[in-house]
Design a protein around this motif. Structure first.
Motif, mmCIF file in Angstrom:
data_model
loop_
_atom_site.group_PDB
_atom_site.id
_atom_site.type_symbol
_atom_site.label_atom_id
_atom_site.label_comp_id
_atom_site.label_asym_id
_atom_site.label_seq_id
_atom_site.Cartn_x
_atom_site.Cartn_y
_atom_site.Cartn_z
ATOM 1 N N ASN A 31 -17.961 5.505 42.883
ATOM 2 C CA ASN A 31 -16.681 4.807 42.947
ATOM 3 C C ASN A 31 -16.790 3.330 42.597
ATOM 4 N N ASN A 57 -20.255 5.687 36.933
ATOM 5 C CA ASN A 57 -18.986 5.031 36.611
ATOM 6 C C ASN A 57 -19.278 3.727 35.866
ATOM 7 N N PRO A 168 -11.884 5.586 49.391
ATOM 8 C CA PRO A 168 -10.990 6.182 48.395
ATOM 9 C C PRO A 168 -11.217 7.677 48.188
ATOM 10 N N CYS A 172 -8.715 10.434 46.534
ATOM 11 C CA CYS A 172 -8.903 10.697 45.102
ATOM 12 C C CYS A 172 -10.118 11.576 44.832
ATOM 13 N N LEU A 176 -12.427 5.115 41.032
ATOM 14 C CA LEU A 176 -11.399 4.116 40.783
ATOM 15 C C LEU A 176 -12.036 2.805 40.337
ATOM 16 N N THR A 177 -11.293 2.027 39.555
ATOM 17 C CA THR A 177 -11.728 0.670 39.270
ATOM 18 C C THR A 177 -11.476 -0.178 40.519
ATOM 19 N N GLU A 180 -7.673 -0.682 41.012
ATOM 20 C CA GLU A 180 -7.046 0.563 41.469
ATOM 21 C C GLU A 180 -7.357 0.810 42.935
ATOM 22 N N ASN A 181 -8.597 0.528 43.323
ATOM 23 C CA ASN A 181 -9.010 0.721 44.713
ATOM 24 C C ASN A 181 -8.201 -0.175 45.652
ATOM 25 N N LEU A 184 -4.600 1.288 45.928
ATOM 26 C CA LEU A 184 -4.591 2.499 46.738
ATOM 27 C C LEU A 184 -4.823 2.175 48.213
ATOM 28 N N THR A 221 -2.305 5.652 36.590
ATOM 29 C CA THR A 221 -3.700 6.086 36.520
ATOM 30 C C THR A 221 -4.168 6.637 37.863
ATOM 31 N N ILE A 222 -3.787 5.962 38.937
ATOM 32 C CA ILE A 222 -4.165 6.441 40.275
ATOM 33 C C ILE A 222 -3.578 7.821 40.525
ATOM 34 N N LYS A 225 -5.581 10.682 39.453
ATOM 35 C CA LYS A 225 -6.856 10.871 40.143
ATOM 36 C C LYS A 225 -6.693 11.364 41.576
#
Length: 246
Positions: A31, A57, A168, A172, A176-177, A180-181, A184, A221-222, A225
């Motif tokens: 992640n 990743n 996360p 998900c 996640l980037t 994004e993290n 979320l 995008t989230i 996922k």
């Protein structure tokens, strides 16, 4: 190349060391976005395949002969920088040039065939750690996680809004980037209540404020996922995340 190519790494390590590495929950590395800056042609050394197992990743960028490289993090978010090459002097030179924009990121050197004297010089030039392709994969992952957590803790301690622990993987199925993290985490903290887009635009880790359109893209995008049964909704000027009833 597959996982069996690296099985020899674990066989060389005592059981208590492997147990210690496992305690780090090495799956967390999936992640964490890692940018790999490649200096020179690394295909012949097998280092890139080894790096893929360490940091799945990853985003790869090539460093030109004049040291031009996408390391600012403006176009894509990343948490750890790995610089891979076989010329120690070029690794040192790259870090000197980009040090001002990398102060908040762990910086790892991967030098093919590194000797103890090489490691010492790279550490003295500003790298947080030095690996080579002989470093066992679990050990390298544990060290990456340790550096990542140390930088995150330092950033959170210096921030007026200390980030809460967030996992996360509970929400998900895919990595996640960093941004994004953050989004979320903000949604999950208030779930099932809505969170204003205005608040999602802001970063707790000091990154630049996003535009509303950027938030929409990241939310989209989230959504792609999320685990089954979890949905993100939009109403008015706010987003909310919710688990459906079983």
């Amino acid at each position: 190349m597959d996982a069996e190519d690296f099985s020899f790494c674990d066989q060389k390590r005592p059981a208590h060391e492997l147990a210690s590495a496992a305690a780090f929950n090495l799956t967390d590395i999936r992640n964490i976005p890692v940018r790999v800056a490649v200096i020179g042609d690394m295909k012949a050394h097998g280092t890139m395949g080894w790096l893929h197992f360490i940091a799945p990743n990853q985003q790869i960028c090539t460093v030109s002969e004049s040291y031009v490289a996408d390391l600012t993090g403006v176009r894509e978010e990343y948490d750890i920088l790995v610089v891979a090459g076989y010329d120690m002097r070029r690794l040192q030179r790259l870090l000197r040039l980009y040090q001002p924009v990398l102060t908040k990121k762990p910086k790892i050197a991967v030098l093919v065939g590194a000797m103890p004297s090489d490691r010492s010089k790279l550490l003295n030039s500003g790298y947080d750690d030095v690996f080579d392709q002989r470093t066992p994969v679990p050990e390298a992952q544990a060290r990456l996680l340790a550096h990542h957590r140390r930088y995150r803790m330092s950033a959170e301690t210096g921030s007026p809004r200390r980030a809460r622990s967030f996992d996360p993987s509970l929400w998900c199925d895919s990595p996640l980037t960093a941004r994004e993290n953050e989004i979320l985490a903000a949604l999950a903290e208030k779930s099932p209540l809505p969170v204003l887009t205005y608040h999602l635009r802001k970063s707790q880790s000091g990154k630049r404020e996003l535009a509303n359109s950027s938030v929409r893209v990241l939310i989209s995008t989230i959504r792609s996922k999320l685990k089954p049964g979890i949905t993100i909704s939009y109403a008015g000027c706010a987003y909310s995340i919710e688990r459906s009833n079983p």
